[in-house]
Design an enzyme around this catalytic site. Structure first.
Site, short mmCIF file in Angstrom:
data_model
loop_
_atom_site.label_atom_id
_atom_site.label_comp_id
_atom_site.label_asym_id
_atom_site.label_seq_id
_atom_site.Cartn_x
_atom_site.Cartn_y
_atom_site.Cartn_z
N GLU A 241 -32.88 67.61 -7.91
CA GLU A 241 -31.42 67.51 -8.01
C GLU A 241 -30.75 68.88 -8.12
O GLU A 241 -29.53 68.98 -8.25
CB GLU A 241 -31.03 66.64 -9.22
CG GLU A 241 -31.67 67.02 -10.52
CD GLU A 241 -31.38 66.03 -11.64
OE1 GLU A 241 -30.42 65.25 -11.51
OE2 GLU A 241 -32.11 66.05 -12.65
N HIS B 245 -20.48 59.38 -14.69
CA HIS B 245 -21.39 58.49 -15.39
C HIS B 245 -20.80 57.10 -15.59
O HIS B 245 -21.50 56.09 -15.51
CB HIS B 245 -21.76 59.11 -16.75
CG HIS B 245 -23.20 58.97 -17.08
ND1 HIS B 245 -24.20 59.47 -16.28
CD2 HIS B 245 -23.83 58.35 -18.10
CE1 HIS B 245 -25.38 59.18 -16.81
NE2 HIS B 245 -25.18 58.49 -17.91
N ASP C 137 -26.34 64.72 -8.66
CA ASP C 137 -26.21 66.14 -8.97
C ASP C 137 -26.48 67.01 -7.76
O ASP C 137 -25.84 68.04 -7.56
CB ASP C 137 -27.15 66.52 -10.11
CG ASP C 137 -26.54 66.24 -11.48
OD1 ASP C 137 -25.30 66.32 -11.60
OD2 ASP C 137 -27.28 65.92 -12.42
N CYS D 89 -33.48 58.14 -6.11
CA CYS D 89 -32.99 57.31 -7.21
C CYS D 89 -31.50 57.54 -7.48
O CYS D 89 -30.94 56.98 -8.40
CB CYS D 89 -33.78 57.58 -8.49
SG CYS D 89 -33.58 59.25 -9.14
#
Length: 755
Positions: free
Chosen positions: A603, A362, A627, A674
């Site tokens: 995902e 992240h 993911d 995305c």
């Protein structure tokens, strides 16, 4: 044996230099195994040669003098085979070689084990005995286990020692620490270390700006802990037997001892800031107890560390004023968090380096959103030694240069200028459409989670928001935000891009996005309670958020809602029902809002296989490659040991993307990407060739990906896709696509190959 191993590993890891670490290692192993000799040989940098670095039992004058290749002697044999060698009479072995400097002719029994870190032999750990005997299985097991445990500690001590020597001017060259490229770009700045405030060992070295102030802060912290212990003792009256109260008496004695308090004061007077002075004193005091023979006294080391943590907490709780950051701050830490990143003013932050994590962590994603370079997974990063030092961050090749030479600084300054020139040149594309050479329109949206992204995204020509990570407003609070608190954030984003679409993802916490006020402790968080699973189990959170989204969209009609981590039809149906309920509630309250477009993130592998079924229930699909890649390849993207296996160009990933696209097409629904893969210029070619309808990328990647789209025809992209699918190695796929970029005149996007 386990406690002995742990004690040795802790002592080696706590050593201030490589020399100290190895001396501790050989002394403790010799004593633990009750052998005549313990020695350690390390591989010399850039060679297949070993050097005797420390010994207990051999002639110490031989240290640094005895050198041998992997082809020489029994020690060389261990390194060459990368496996243990256990002999009852070493001189009889054909590979035995006598080194007169060591005086080892008296020893017969020999056991050598390799020290290996990440497939690389760092050295050899050897024990020897005068008697002719083969070492038993327990000795082999202990030494083998120890070599695995101390490999990282040795590397840590090596880097820590090198850093200290570099800072003292004893090393003529730059210290290079290698990790993984997390966000592209280069930066030259000043290191600022952040750390877990409850962990003494993470406290960085730092000089005291005001010794008197540090001393007073320490005295206040000690007094606060003393009062805290009195209160605890009083609470335990009537709960614990009287004899158990002696524990608190022992704490009080330690709190008054000259070893702990006096030692810390001395270090502060010598110029250290209070937390570092406390860290070193506790470490030394605890180690003295651990070396005692009495088991009860050895256990007191844990009490000393607990007391140290209490004092540290009180130290850090004191008001020290607002943290000041240098103009060119490079944030460095063992495990840099999103909140730590957010605490630095954006105008000051120019780079991030974290010992843990990978390019899809992240923090790396945030760094790309901010357009700053990041190095992740820099294992054995000597965090505590770097605060305030000049560093160079190479986000392309995952390198950190400490105290760079003039030549290195000059080279990276040139690369930085080239980066800025490229960005300036590409800014002219902002107003131009993302259309291929053969006329195919490929909208490019922006991934965001910060309102500060709005202006640069609009300036870069974003055609909407493909992913707004709503968890960020949750992460910077100390509680869940209310419906009223969420509305302004969503409204501002929707208004800024109106009439362009804005995709708000429902709360996706868990995994590598924990909330401090909602802790979720699991052995495997990525396969656990996260994303839609949490919000369906807590419908009050889900309803509050989607009500805020719907109210924020009043009169704008550009809201899209995206559900994360959907793995089954049942989950999607529940989420859709709750969204319908929220809208119905608002209608009953007199708030007239339409039903926005709804989408599912692909995902989870199960969603790939069910893409058509899921697509028939919603308006669109959006692939979250971050993911998806880790689940398909069984690679924890935050685990530095396997992060190098995380590769979006893996054939399995490409086939999964094709399958998801086919499912969406059969259902007659659009499908976007995305994930971070969309922002990779090479991967963008393949996504264009696959026929994905839109890409959503970080702010920094908008014009770069638009340049790719405008420089290729979809026909050419399909041809490159077909060639890629015939390749079995992701590295060959990358090579193919990078060459295509260069041939198309986009060599500036293939920066790593240039340095």
């Amino acid at each position: 044996m386990l406690k002995t191993l742990q004690r040795i590993v802790e002592e080696v890891g706590a050593a201030d230099s490589m020399s100290d670490a190895l001396s501790v290692l050989v002394a403790r192993v010799r004593a633990a195994l009750e052998v005549n000799v313990c020695s350690v040989y390390l591989v010399m940098p850039g060679s297949e040669r070993l050097m005797l670095m420390a010994t207990e039992g051999l002639n110490r004058a031989a240290v640094g003098k005895v050198r041998l290749s992997f082809e020489e002697g029994l020690v060389g044999l261990v390194a060459q085979r990368a496996e243990p060698v256990n002999l009852d009479d070493a001189p009889l072995h054909p590979r035995y070689k006598y080194f007169s400097e060591t005086g080892e002719q008296r020893y017969h029994a020999f056991l050598g084990v390799p020290i290996i870190l990440q497939r690389r032999v760092l050295g050899v750990l050897v024990v020897q005995q005068r008697a002719r005997r083969s070492f038993g299985e327990s000795a082999v097991a202990m030494l083998s286990t120890l070599s695995v445990q101390v490999a990282a500690a040795i590397r840590q001590a090596e880097l820590s020692g090198e850093t200290q020597r570099l800072l003292r001017g004893e090393l003529p060259t730059d210290l290079i620490i290698r990790g993984l490229g997390g966000s592209p770009g280069v930066a030259i700045g000043t290191a600022r270390v952040v750390y877990a405030q409850a962990d003494l060992e993470k406290v960085p070295d730092r000089s005291a700006e005001d010794t008197a102030e540090e001393m007073m802060a320490f005295e206040r912290a000690v007094e606060a802990v003393r009062e805290e212990l009195v209160q605890i003792r009083e609470r335990m009256v009537g709960v614990l037997p009287a004899e158990e109260h002696t524990l608190f008496d022992a704490y009080a004695m330690m709190l008054a001892s000259d070893h702990l308090i006096g030692g810390t004061r001395q270090r502060i007077e010598a110029g250290a800031w209070a937390p570092a002075a406390l860290r070193d004193t506790v470490r030394q005091y605890a180690r003295s107890f651990e070396e005692m023979d009495d088991a009860y006294l050895r256990e007191r080391a844990a009490d000393i560390r607990d007391l140290g943590r209490r004092i540290l907490s009180q130290l850090l709780a004191q008001e020290r004023g607002e943290t000041a950051y240098a103009e060119n701050t490079v944030l460095i830490g063992d495990d840099v968090s999103a909140t730590q990143l957010g605490e630095v003013p954006p105008e000051c932050l120019i780079g991030v380096v974290s010992a843990k994590g990978s390019s899809s962590s992240h923090v790396a994603i945030l760094a790309r959103a901010l357009g700053i370079p990041a190095v992740m997974g820099a294992e054995n990063l000597p965090v505590g030694r770097l605060d305030g030092r000049e560093v160079v961050v190479d986000g392309y090749l995952g390198r950190l240069f400490v105290q760079p030479s003039r030549q290195v600084r000059r080279e990276f300054a040139r690369l930085s200028r080239e980066e800025h020139e490229l960005a300036k040149d590409l800014s002219g594309l902002a107003s131009k459409p993302a259309v291929t050479l053969d006329g195919v329109n490929m909208p490019i949206y922006v991934n965001s989670g910060l309102l500060v992204d709005v202006e640069p995204a609009l300036k870069s020509g974003a055609e909407g928001v493909g992913l707004y990570r709503t968890e960020f407003p949750y992460m910077v609070r100390d509680r869940f935000p209310s419906e009223e608190e969420q509305i302004p954030t969503y409204r501002q984003m929707l208004q800024a891009f109106h009439p362009r679409p804005v995709t708000l993802r429902t709360l996706d916490i868990g995994g590598d996005k924990p909330l401090p006020y909602f802790p979720v402790h699991e052995d495997n968080p990525f396969l656990g309670w996260r994303g839609i699973r949490i919000t369906l189990d807590h419908p009050e959170l889900f309803l509050t958020q989607v009500r805020a989204m719907l109210r924020a969209s009043d009169g704008l009609d550009n809201l899209r809602i995206l559900f994360p981590m959907i793995s089954s039809v049942g989950e999607l149906d529940e989420a859709m029902a709750l969204l319908t309920r929220a809208r119905d509630e608002l209608l009953e309250e007199g708030v007239i809002v339409g039903m926005p477009q709804r989408g599912v993130m692909i995902e989870v592998p199960s969603a790939v296989y069910m893409a058509e079924i899921l697509a028939r229930r919603v308006d669109y699909l959006s692939v979250g490659t971050n993911d998806l890649v880790q689940y398909l390849l069984a690679v924890d993207r935050n685990n530095t040991r396997v992060a190098s296996l995380y590769n979006p160009l893996h054939p399995a990933v490409l086939l999964a993307l094709l399958q998801a696209r086919d499912g969406a097409r059969r259902a007659g629904k659009p499908i976007y990407v995305c994930g971070e893969m969309a922002g990779d210029p090479a991967a963008a070619i393949l996504l264009l060739g696959m026929g994905y309808e839109a890409l959503s990328v970080s702010v920094a990647g908008l014009t770069r990906v638009k340049w790719v789209v405008r420089s290729f025809s979809q026909k050419h992209a399909r041809e490159l896709l077909e060639q890629s699918l015939e390749l079995e190695d992701p590295l060959r796929v990358r090579e193919l696509l990078d060459n295509a970029l260069v041939e198309a005149g986009l060599g500036g996007l293939v920066r790593p190959g240039k340095h």
